[in-house]
Design an enzyme around this catalytic site. Structure first.
Site, PDB file in Angstrom:
ATOM      1  N   GLU A 199       6.683  -7.118  -2.039  1.00 40.49           N
ATOM      2  CA  GLU A 199       5.246  -6.858  -1.905  1.00 40.49           C
ATOM      3  C   GLU A 199       4.490  -7.322  -3.140  1.00 40.49           C
ATOM      4  O   GLU A 199       3.549  -6.684  -3.607  1.00 40.49           O
ATOM      5  CB  GLU A 199       5.012  -5.376  -1.585  1.00 40.49           C
ATOM      6  CG  GLU A 199       5.644  -4.984  -0.252  1.00 40.49           C
ATOM      7  CD  GLU A 199       5.589  -3.504   0.064  1.00 40.49           C
ATOM      8  OE1 GLU A 199       4.841  -2.762  -0.598  1.00 40.49           O
ATOM      9  OE2 GLU A 199       6.321  -3.077   0.990  1.00 40.49           O
ATOM     10  N   GLU A 292      10.799  -5.096   5.658  1.00 42.36           N
ATOM     11  CA  GLU A 292      10.538  -3.661   5.803  1.00 42.36           C
ATOM     12  C   GLU A 292       9.602  -3.514   6.992  1.00 42.36           C
ATOM     13  O   GLU A 292       8.659  -4.290   7.156  1.00 42.36           O
ATOM     14  CB  GLU A 292       9.822  -3.050   4.588  1.00 42.36           C
ATOM     15  CG  GLU A 292      10.671  -2.762   3.392  1.00 42.36           C
ATOM     16  CD  GLU A 292       9.864  -2.050   2.300  1.00 42.36           C
ATOM     17  OE1 GLU A 292       8.893  -1.326   2.636  1.00 42.36           O
ATOM     18  OE2 GLU A 292      10.186  -2.234   1.123  1.00 42.36           O
TER      19      GLU A 292
END
Length: 616
Positions: A199, A292
């Site tokens: 991220e 994810e």
């Protein structure tokens, strides 16, 4: 709005938004015209020295892309397999991908458990992916989750990625600690889908939000792990957040094709087609993944976004975002691969597996040293170091499973002669002398051996040739030509090759996550039997032992039966119950018959079937 979660399930709220989201990426080409990954055009790993297992896993992802998707489940650091077990419990099938996290320093004492479980999961047939929520390197060990979501000034972050600065050296210390765990996985021949600094295209972690500095951080880690630690078991997975109001375009943060094997994104706000299209564009033919996610991808997503190679449900989101029927629906979808369906084709070539001299112990693929061996560092040595001794009759030995072994070490002007033997047989003299130093060089190759377990022994003779100045012997690595092993699940039924054929009143038993893929078969009826046809040189049978279990009669190819006792004073699932002797290469059939007898301590005559492992 995107939500991402820490390993306790807490919502991560971005601490700052550095700049508004750029205008949406305009895709000017049809998705069908993009360069799709496939086994035929698979790129080699970015690390040219990648292990055979790492190459094989990466090739497998290329082959999966566009055809199937691997089921995956993340687990929390302190409970290394808990959520994978939950997934198996609700579906009856184990996830194909097991994930975990080295986490911040509060969890340092749990990291060894993560490594141990990674080895177990790989041996059970799962792919392994690991991430790292690293805390700020200069923060105290108890800084916790707040440090992971901390921030550096522009100058501090510049210092952190600049070799020689205090911050860089602090970062290096933490990175080297994690390298030690990854080295254990390399020693155990476990390839890792390595996903650090995820991220990164957002600003809620200290490493994110600044494209150029992040990319330098990534390249620094790649260089340290690849060129210094020689962690050749890593498959490098770059993982961004989905490009929404909290994140920025993926391409700005991509380190480049020379540093990334697989591209992923973390999606918690719906599987939007724009997210998928953007990732496909940046990947440009490399495999992509849902690295994810909270929600299970449904049938429509699997059809419309077919290039994802695996998904990874994050911990307790398995239940908090999905009903049991949704979980079961995804796991039972024809596009979805579960662990029992994972089949990684062996690479062309010799299939050699390297064992480093630092992998010490008494088991398979371990070095056992006897005497006064010392270690010596050197960049050209395998793994950065080797062992040496000049004391007469000091020795080391390595147990391995395979058909051939190659011995590597350092040659030099002060090195002497070793006596090398296999399985306690005749010794062969091998000279370690060279006029000038040659590290990590081939010294000796065994003849072809019968497939199975063997022990290599290398003994210091205390002798040398006339040109040498001393009698040193070194240990750097051995390379084993490994036999291919195939695991057959007891739920794979039929009368053909690599299937369990049940005759009589066998029943299936579910509910234990420890059983292979969550279930096994059992019978206590005299003369019920199962048999498995296979092609290979050896077969191992695994089942459950318990206080009410009895004795089976096992035979190969209709030969003499051998009694095998399935009794144990307390329950043991998925345990080795019997191994065949080495067989002639070719087709065989193993038969396991319920005798109806038991030992005096047992309360019944149950015999179980959980899996078979075939060596070929």
């Amino acid at each position: 709005m995107m939500q991402a979660f820490d390993t306790t399930g807490r919502v991560r709220i971005p601490r700052r938004i550095r700049r508004p989201l750029l205008a949406a990426l305009a895709l000017c080409m049809m998705v069908a015209a993009l360069a799709f990954p496939s086994a035929a055009n698979a790129a080699p790993p970015v690390n040219p020295s990648a292990t055979d297992n790492a190459k094989a896993v990466l090739n497998y992802l290329y082959s999966v892309s566009g055809n199937h998707i691997l089921s995956g489940q993340h687990n929390y650091t302190e409970d290394p397999a808990g959520w994978s077990a939950q997934a198996a419990s609700v579906t009856g099938k184990a996830p194909a991908v097991w994930g975990n996290d080295f986490a911040w320093d509060d969890y340092a004492t749990s990291r060894q458990g993560v490594v141990d479980e990674a080895i177990n999961q790989w041996q059970q047939g799962s792919l392994v992916t690991l991430s790292w929520h690293q805390q700020k390197p200069n923060d105290p060990a108890n800084a916790g989750w707040g440090s992971v979501q901390g921030w550096y000034t522009e100058q501090e972050m510049t210092d952190l990625v600049t070799p020689g600065t205090t911050l860089y050296n602090q970062w290096l210390t933490k990175v080297d600690e994690i390298a030690g765990y990854l080295q254990q996985l390399k020693n155990a021949n476990v390839p890792v889908l390595w996903r650090p600094y995820h991220e990164n295209n957002a600003s809620w972690f200290w490493w994110g939000g600044r494209p150029a500095l992040f990319k330098q951080l990534w390249m620094n880690m790649y260089d340290r792990f690849t060129n210094y630690h020689h962690l050749d078991n890593l498959i490098w997975v770059w993982s961004a957040a989905s490009n929404n109001d909290w994140a920025e375009p993926l391409a700005d943060y991509y380190p480049g094709n020379a540093y990334v094997d697989v591209l992923g994104q973390d999606v918690y706000d719906g599987f939007q087609q724009a997210y998928y299209n953007e990732l496909v564009t940046v990947a440009n033919g490399k495999p992509i993944a849902l690295t994810e996610n909270g929600k299970m991808p449904d049938a429509s997503t699997l059809v419309n976004q077919p290039l994802y190679t695996y998904f990874l449900i994050w911990g307790d989101h398995l239940y908090s975002e999905n009903s049991a029927s949704e979980i079961q629906g995804t796991y039972n979808d024809s596009h979805v691969i579960t662990r029992d369906e994972v089949s990684i084709p062996p690479l062309p070539g010799n299939g050699e597996v390297d064992i480093d001299d630092t992998a010490t112990g008494t088991g398979i693929n371990k070095y056992t040293y006897s005497g006064s061996w010392s270690t010596s560092a050197g960049a050209a040595k395998f793994g950065g170091s080797d062992h040496y001794s000049a004391t007469t009759n000091d020795y080391y030995q390595v147990s391995f499973n395979g058909t051939k072994v190659k011995l590597y070490g350092s040659k030099d002007a002060h090195h002497g002669i070793a006596a090398v033997s296999i399985d306690g047989g005749a010794e062969t003299n091998v000279d370690f002398y060279a006029v000038s130093r040659a590290d990590n060089t081939l010294l000796w190759t065994s003849p072809t051996l019968a497939a199975g377990n063997h022990t290599l022994k290398v003994r210091v003779t205390g002798s040398k040739n006339a040109a040498s100045t001393w009698t040193v012997i070194t240990a750097d690595r051995v390379s084993v030509t490994a036999a291919t092993q195939t695991t057959i699940n007891d739920a794979t039924t039929g009368t053909g090759q690599n299937q369990f054929e049940y005759v009589g009143g066998w029943s299936a038993s579910t509910g234990s996550a420890v059983k292979y893929n969550g279930d096994d078969h059992y019978s206590g009826n005299t003369n019920d039997y199962y048999q498995v046809r296979f092609n290979g040189t050896r077969i191992e049978l695994y089942g459950t032992k318990d206080v009410h279990h009895g004795i089976a009669a096992v035979s190969v190819d209709g030969g003499a039966e051998t009694n095998v006792d399935f009794y144990a004073s307390s329950r043991i699932d998925n345990t080795l119950v019997w191994s065949s002797p080495t067989l002639a290469a070719g087709n065989h059939i193993v038969k396991v018959r319920v005798t109806g007898s038991k030992n005096a301590a047992s309360t019944w005559t149950v015999v179980t079937a959980d899996r078979a492992v075939v060596t070929s």
